[in-house]
Design a protein around this motif. Structure first.
Motif, mmCIF file in Angstrom:
data_model
loop_
_atom_site.group_PDB
_atom_site.id
_atom_site.type_symbol
_atom_site.label_atom_id
_atom_site.label_comp_id
_atom_site.label_asym_id
_atom_site.label_seq_id
_atom_site.Cartn_x
_atom_site.Cartn_y
_atom_site.Cartn_z
ATOM 1 N N ILE A 35 0.872 -1.178 0.000
ATOM 2 C CA ILE A 35 0.000 0.000 0.000
ATOM 3 C C ILE A 35 0.906 1.225 0.000
ATOM 4 C CG2 ILE A 35 -1.809 1.247 1.266
ATOM 5 C CD1 ILE A 35 -2.699 -1.475 2.381
ATOM 6 N N GLU A 36 0.900 1.928 -1.121
ATOM 7 C CA GLU A 36 1.878 3.013 -1.270
ATOM 8 C C GLU A 36 1.555 4.222 -0.397
ATOM 9 O OE1 GLU A 36 1.938 3.692 -5.460
ATOM 10 O OE2 GLU A 36 2.860 1.754 -5.831
ATOM 11 N N ASN A 37 0.264 4.509 -0.214
ATOM 12 C CA ASN A 37 -0.086 5.710 0.553
ATOM 13 C C ASN A 37 -0.429 5.379 2.008
ATOM 14 O OD1 ASN A 37 -2.386 4.352 -0.289
ATOM 15 N ND2 ASN A 37 -3.652 6.184 -0.334
ATOM 16 N N ARG A 69 -2.390 6.128 7.580
ATOM 17 C CA ARG A 69 -2.069 5.814 8.976
ATOM 18 C C ARG A 69 -2.163 7.072 9.849
ATOM 19 N NH1 ARG A 69 1.318 1.609 11.305
ATOM 20 N NH2 ARG A 69 1.900 2.440 13.306
ATOM 21 N N GLU A 70 -1.540 8.151 9.338
ATOM 22 C CA GLU A 70 -1.558 9.393 10.119
ATOM 23 C C GLU A 70 -2.978 9.873 10.359
ATOM 24 O OE1 GLU A 70 1.158 11.949 7.994
ATOM 25 O OE2 GLU A 70 2.797 10.570 8.534
ATOM 26 N N SER A 71 -3.819 9.800 9.312
ATOM 27 C CA SER A 71 -5.182 10.318 9.522
ATOM 28 C C SER A 71 -5.976 9.376 10.434
ATOM 29 C CB SER A 71 -5.891 10.606 8.205
ATOM 30 O OG SER A 71 -6.032 9.437 7.478
ATOM 31 N N LEU A 72 -5.704 8.073 10.390
ATOM 32 C CA LEU A 72 -6.385 7.152 11.309
ATOM 33 C C LEU A 72 -5.992 7.459 12.755
ATOM 34 C CD1 LEU A 72 -6.056 3.782 9.342
ATOM 35 C CD2 LEU A 72 -8.206 4.746 10.155
ATOM 36 N N GLU A 106 -1.918 -2.718 8.191
ATOM 37 C CA GLU A 106 -2.761 -2.484 9.364
ATOM 38 C C GLU A 106 -3.783 -1.360 9.168
ATOM 39 O OE1 GLU A 106 -0.694 -1.692 13.010
ATOM 40 O OE2 GLU A 106 -2.416 -2.263 14.228
ATOM 41 N N VAL A 107 -3.531 -0.493 8.178
ATOM 42 C CA VAL A 107 -4.538 0.565 7.954
ATOM 43 C C VAL A 107 -5.864 -0.042 7.498
ATOM 44 C CG1 VAL A 107 -2.805 2.329 7.415
ATOM 45 C CG2 VAL A 107 -3.844 1.062 5.535
ATOM 46 N N LEU A 108 -5.812 -1.200 6.857
ATOM 47 C CA LEU A 108 -7.040 -1.768 6.263
ATOM 48 C C LEU A 108 -8.111 -2.117 7.302
ATOM 49 C CD1 LEU A 108 -5.388 -4.002 3.499
ATOM 50 C CD2 LEU A 108 -6.624 -1.853 3.160
ATOM 51 N N PRO A 109 -7.799 -2.935 8.345
ATOM 52 C CA PRO A 109 -8.871 -3.240 9.296
ATOM 53 C C PRO A 109 -9.440 -1.992 9.954
ATOM 54 C CG PRO A 109 -6.739 -4.029 10.108
ATOM 55 C CD PRO A 109 -6.553 -3.644 8.682
ATOM 56 N N HIS A 110 -8.593 -0.987 10.175
ATOM 57 C CA HIS A 110 -9.095 0.222 10.835
ATOM 58 C C HIS A 110 -10.012 1.023 9.902
ATOM 59 C CE1 HIS A 110 -6.739 -0.136 14.556
ATOM 60 N NE2 HIS A 110 -5.859 -0.753 13.764
ATOM 61 N N LEU A 111 -9.659 1.062 8.630
ATOM 62 C CA LEU A 111 -10.537 1.761 7.682
ATOM 63 C C LEU A 111 -11.866 1.019 7.550
ATOM 64 C CD1 LEU A 111 -7.926 2.659 4.901
ATOM 65 C CD2 LEU A 111 -9.127 4.278 6.392
ATOM 66 N N ILE A 112 -11.785 -0.322 7.529
ATOM 67 C CA ILE A 112 -13.022 -1.114 7.419
ATOM 68 C C ILE A 112 -13.876 -0.938 8.687
ATOM 69 C CG2 ILE A 112 -13.967 -3.450 7.116
ATOM 70 C CD1 ILE A 112 -11.310 -4.121 5.591
#
Ligand code: G6P
Length: 610
Positions: free
Chosen positions: A104-106, A111-114, A128-134
């Protein structure tokens, strides 16, 4: 390159099945692994650093309850191998688990915005950004498949993912640029990075295409197309194909040998390597620029990558780079270099003892060590001041192929960044060079598709010859040396890789009627000289085999055999494409002479003796 698997069973325990599937995907990475299952509204996870069998012995994967599960075997890219960085990754509320293959390039921005929105992320991974976005998406969407679809348009880069949640009724998978296949069985439904994962359970398979999402339940698989708005359009059912491969064939992707599979994987490996973050390359280039002396140290094929990159550094960045065979380093540079020198150490395994030994000496002298390797956490990474990782994935064939082209791509990107820093390249010129570099994965694909059978015939024609010359000038000298090394290693044929201009100072004495000479001759500024070298060999009745641009009529006319290359392949990056026919030549020469190309005699993938 990691391996992922997801499974939904009609009945029974899914965890033992996932564990065995992961074993069959271990060739894709093996520095950590993990499994998540869902049962009665709860997610269960076991994961750790290390090989699957070792983790299983400690944690007992098979005890995880439930009929739905996902698994992952990791080849570290973002963050070293550790329990925390191992997949599956979960959200803040333990409601969602995700496994991911790709980059995931971005992720940094996401991550920062999460974190700003109060999420707690525990690993260094991009995944790890994926489960949090979901997790956020599920607050406004009921179905998991819709929640996943909603977040995917913001993901830049590549992914194959499998996601489960505590609702425990479905498993969702999606794909962009990383491989993902569905397996449709009678007692279960699967998604995986590769066929071997589910081959013992089913031979019926469907390829999930880029931009598609599948929802697997105990009733079957429903396919959707992802819309740019984050919505879903259901696709009509597709007919699965029946795979006829044996397990052994499936592990090699249907190819008879890992080496052939790995040659074919080169466009993908290159694409992934060209995704290395710009900031990382810039930092490396700035470090190089701080030093008065630049010296590359490597062994075998990696040494050839450094030889080629000398020309890139010089022509693109205006910086002279020395290149020293690692085993010679203690005799020549250990005592003469100090803290004004930067060492670029290149090693696919990161474990070659010659290279490590050389680096220890150079470190003692105060040199800065920058490593380029394909293996996270390898010994070289502990010696180096900074590390760049090529993204070739595990290379199993002893002869280096995809790691070579990814090393070249890495060094090419570095030379462009360095060129911008030294001022040799204006920003616009550097952008044009990057454009040319980014076109190479497609060009490589067309070379592989269109030239393999021609080279196979060429190998047949010359297979009985006891000796070969491989000649090139400028950057192609490195390609020629790599071609000679490959045919020596694999087909046990004597071959010399030589600077073409130097061939008249000795080697030419061996040439007589029918002696095969392979010329690596892109249409660069050395071409007019190589023409003369071809004439010299021709007049001694040598057989001329030339790799040159398909538009080079003169060279084509002069040669007995030609492997034509796309004229759009940039000259300064030509080794990345021109080496491919030479890899095929060595591979098919070995096959025709009855030798196993994956395990050549007397050689090892990582040589750990001095
Ligand atoms: C061995 C392998 C070669 C490789 C060389 C250097 O000889 O057989 O394929 O090029 O080691 O390995 P490294 O891991 O340092 O790139």
């Amino acid at each position: 390159m990691c391996g992922i698997i997801g499974a939904v069973l009609v009945q029974g325990l899914v965890a033992p099945l996932i564990r065995q599937s992961l074993k069959r995907l271990e060739y894709r990475g093996y520095d950590s692994s993990g499994i998540a299952t869902v049962n009665a509204g709860r997610i269960y996870i076991k994961k750790d650093k290390g090989k699957i069998d070792d983790i299983h012995r400690r944690l007992n994967f098979d005890a995880l309850p439930g009929v739905i599960g996902i698994g992952h075997t990791r080849w570290a890219t973002h963050g070293p191998p550790s329990r925390q960085n191992a997949h599956p990754h979960i959200d803040c509320s333990n409601r969602i688990a995700v496994v991911h293959n790709g980059i995931i390039e971005n992720y940094q921005e996401l991550r920062e915005s999460l974190v700003d929105r109060g999420h707690i992320l525990l690993s260094e991974t991009d995944t790890e950004v994926l489960p949090h976005l979901i997790e956020e998406s599920l607050q406004t969407t009921k179905e998991l498949v819709q929640a996943v679809a909603k977040i995917l348009p913001q993901i830049e880069g590549s992914y194959a993912i499998a996601v489960l949640d505590t609702s425990g009724t479905a498993l969702v998978c999606a794909r962009k640029e990383s491989p993902l296949l569905l397996g449709l069985g009678t007692t279960g439904f699967y998604c995986a990075s590769d066929v071997p994962a589910f081959l013992p359970m089913t031979r019926k398979t469907l390829v999930l295409e880029d931009g598609e999402i599948a929802c697997l339940t105990a009733q079957g698989a429903v396919l959707y197309r992802l819309l740019s708005t984050g919505g879903l359009a259901q696709l009509p059912p597709r007919q699965p194909t029946t795979v006829q491969w044996t397990l052994d064939m499936a592990e090699k992707g249907g190819y008879p040998h890992f080496m052939l599979k790995e040659i074919h994987e080169q466009p993908r490996a290159l694409l992934d390597t060209l995704r290395i973050r710009k900031e990382k390359l810039q930092k490396f280039a700035e470090e190089i620029n701080k030093h008065q002396t630049v010296c590359a140290v490597a062994a075998g094929t990696s040494y050839h990558a450094t030889l080629a990159s000398r020309y890139m550094f010089s022509q693109i960045a205006g910086r002279f780079m020395h290149s020293v065979v690692a085993s010679e380093s203690p005799e020549i540079i250990d005592t003469s270099l100090g803290n004004d020198a930067v060492i670029i150490a290149v090693s696919q395994s990161g474990e070659t003892i010659d290279t490590l030994h050389a680096l220890k000496g150079l470190k003692r002298q105060g040199c800065t060590i920058l490593a380029i390797t394909n293996t996270v956490d390898s010994s070289i990474t502990r010696l180096a001041d900074d590390v760049l990782y090529t993204q070739a994935g595990p290379e199993i064939g002893v002869a280096a192929t995809k790691t070579f082209v990814t090393q070249l791509a890495c060094l090419a990107s570095l030379s462009i960044h360095l060129g911008e820093i030294t001022g040799k390249q204006k920003h616009r010129e550097a952008s044009e060079l990057f454009l040319k570099l980014n076109k190479i994965p497609d060009l490589l694909q067309s070379i592989i598709r269109n030239r393999e059978s021609l080279v196979k015939e060429t190998a047949q024609q010359y297979v009985a010859k006891p000796s070969f010359f491989f000649l090139g000038r400028g950057i192609s000298r490195a390609t020629a040396m790599e071609g000679a090394l490959k045919i020596k290693e694999l087909a046990y044929v004597h071959a010399e890789g030589y600077p073409a201009g130097e061939s008249k100072h000795g080697p030419i004495a061996l040439v007589e009627e029918g002696f095969p000479v392979v010329f690596v001759a892109p249409n660069d500024r050395t071409r007019r000289f190589i023409l003369g070298n071809i004439m010299e060999m021709k007049s001694r009745l040598a057989e001329i085999i030339t790799i040159c641009s398909s538009e080079d009529e003169r060279l084509i006319e002069l040669s007995d055999r030609v492997v034509a290359m796309p004229p759009t392949l940039s000259n300064i990056f030509s080794p990345i494409g021109y080496v491919v026919p030479l890899q095929f030549l060595a591979y098919y020469a070995a096959i025709q002479r009855g030798f196993s190309p994956d395990q050549p005699r007397n050689l090892a993938k990582a040589v750990t003796v001095l």
